[in-house]
Design an enzyme around this catalytic site. Structure first.
Site, short mmCIF file in Angstrom:
data_model
loop_
_atom_site.label_atom_id
_atom_site.label_comp_id
_atom_site.label_asym_id
_atom_site.label_seq_id
_atom_site.Cartn_x
_atom_site.Cartn_y
_atom_site.Cartn_z
CG ASP A 55 -123.71 -63.79 32.82
OD1 ASP A 55 -124.35 -63.20 31.90
OD2 ASP A 55 -124.08 -64.96 33.14
CE1 TYR A 150 -130.22 -59.29 18.83
CE2 TYR A 150 -131.37 -58.66 16.70
CZ TYR A 150 -130.26 -58.70 17.55
OH TYR A 150 -129.45 -57.56 17.47
CB THR A 187 -120.22 -58.25 14.62
OG1 THR A 187 -121.52 -58.71 14.44
CG2 THR A 187 -120.21 -56.87 14.32
#
Ligand SMILES: NC(=O)c1ccc[n+]([C@@H]2O[C@H](COP(=O)([O-])OP(=O)(O)OC[C@H]3O[C@@H](n4cnc5c(N)ncnc54)[C@H](O)[C@@H]3O)[C@@H](O)[C@H]2O)c1
Length: 252
Positions: A55, A150, A187
Site C-alpha cells: 500500500d 485528482y 485502463t
C-alpha cells in the site's frame, strides 16, 4: 534494462501492468507492488516476475518493501511511482475522507516512494545511482471540474518531482527523477467511468487532436526511456504522452 531491478507500484493493472510487461521484455528484474493481490499475482506469474502486496500510502508498507528489495535483489535501479486513484468528486461534492484518502495515495504515496527509493539507491553497488519516474497526468495542467482532489494531486506531483530531482542532482547522487503525463489512456480508471456513461468515450477520444486515447504500451515506452541510461541528462522534467492534448487550444 538487462538485469536492472525495477519496482512498479500499481503494476497489477493498466499503465503499471503495461510497464511491468515492457520492463520484463527488456530483461529487467521486476517487482510489482500493488494492493490488488489477485491481479498482481496473476500478472507477475504471466510475466515471470515477482509480486508483493503493498500500500503506497503506508510508511510501514514502504519499510517492508525496502527490506524485501535489499534481501531479494541487493539493489534498486528504478522506481515507477505509478499507483493512483480518482475520486470523481467536484469541490462541492468533496468529502474530507475521500479527499485525504486520494492525496494519501496520489501525493504522499509518491513522496514515500521517492524517499524509500533514494535510501535504497544510495546503497547501490559502485556509482550506479538510479531513476525514479512519477506518473502524473495531463491533468497536472488541465483541470477536471468533476475531480478536485485528482487535479490537485497531479499538479502536486510536478512540484514533488522537481524538488526531489534537484535535491538528488545537488547531492551528486546520480539519481534522476522525472514525471510522465499521460492523457486519456484506456485502463480500469477510465473503464469505470465509461461503464457509467458510455457516451464519454467520444469525449475521451476528442481530448487529443489525434482523435484517440493512448495505449498503455505508449506510456510504458516513455517510462522505459526515462528509466534507462539513454536518459542520462534528463531530470526534473515533465514528459507528455498525450497525443498533443495540452497543446490544443481548447476552443479550436
Ligand atoms: N488511465 C488514464 O487515462 C490516466 C491518465 C493519466 C494518468 N494516469 C495515472 O496513471 C496511473 C495508473 O493508472 P491506471 O490508468 O493504470 O489505473 P488502474 O486503475 O488500471 O491501475 C491503478 C493500479 O494502482 C493500484 N493501487 C491503487 N491504490 C493503491 C495503493 N494504495 N497502493 C498500491 N497500489 C494501489 C490498483 O490496485 C491498480 O492496480 C495513476 O497514477 C493514474 O492517475 C492514468
Amino acid at each position: 534494462m538487462q538485469d536492472k531491478v525495477v519496482v512498479i507500484t500499481g503494476g497489477a493493472s493498466g499503465i503499471g501492468a503495461g510497464m511491468a510487461q515492457r520492463f520484463c521484455q527488456e530483461g529487467a528484474r521486476v517487482l510489482i507492488a500493488d494492493t490488488n493481490r489477485d491481479a498482481g499475482e496473476r500478472h507477475a506469474a504471466e510475466l515471470g516476475c515477482q509480486f508483493m502486496s503493498h500500500d503506497v500510502a503506508s510508511e510501514q508498507s514502504w519499510q517492508t518493501l525496502a527490506q524485501q528489495v535489499r534481501a531479494g535483489y541487493g539493489q534498486l535501479d528504478a522506481l515507477m511511482n505509478n499507483a493512483g486513484i480518482v475520486s470523481n468528486q467536484s469541490i462541492e461534492d468533496a468529502t474530507l475522507e475521500t479527499w485525504q484518502a486520494l492525496l494519501d495515495i496520489n501525493v504522499t504515496g509518491m513522496m514515500l516512494g521517492c524517499r524509500t527509493a533514494i535510501a535504497l539507491m544510495r546503497d547501490n553497488p559502485g556509482d550506479m545511482g538510479g531513476a525514479i519516474v512519477n506518473t502524473a497526468s495531463s491533468t497536472s495542467y488541465l483541470a477536471l471540474p468533476g475531480d478536485a482532489a485528482y487535479s490537485t494531486s497531479k499538479a502536486a506531483v510536478v512540484g514533488l518531482t522537481k524538488s526531489v530531482a534537484v535535491h538528488c542532482a545537488r547531492e551528486k547522487l546520480n539519481i534522476r527523477v522525472n514525471s510522465i503525463h499521460p492523457g486519456a489512456t484506456l485502463t480500469n480508471i477510465l473503464r469505470s467511468a465509461l461503464d457509467d456513461a458510455p457516451e464519454l468515450e467520444q469525449a475521451f477520444n476528442a481530448m487529443s487532436p489525434m482523435g484517440r486515447m493512448g495505449t498503455v504500451e505508449e506510456v510504458a515506452a516513455l517510462a522505459l526511456f526515462l528509466a534507462s541510461d539513454e536518459a542520462g541528462f534528463c531530470t526534473g522534467g515533465q514528459f507528455p504522452v498525450e497525443g498533443g492534448t495540452v497543446s490544443l487550444h481548447p476552443g479550436m
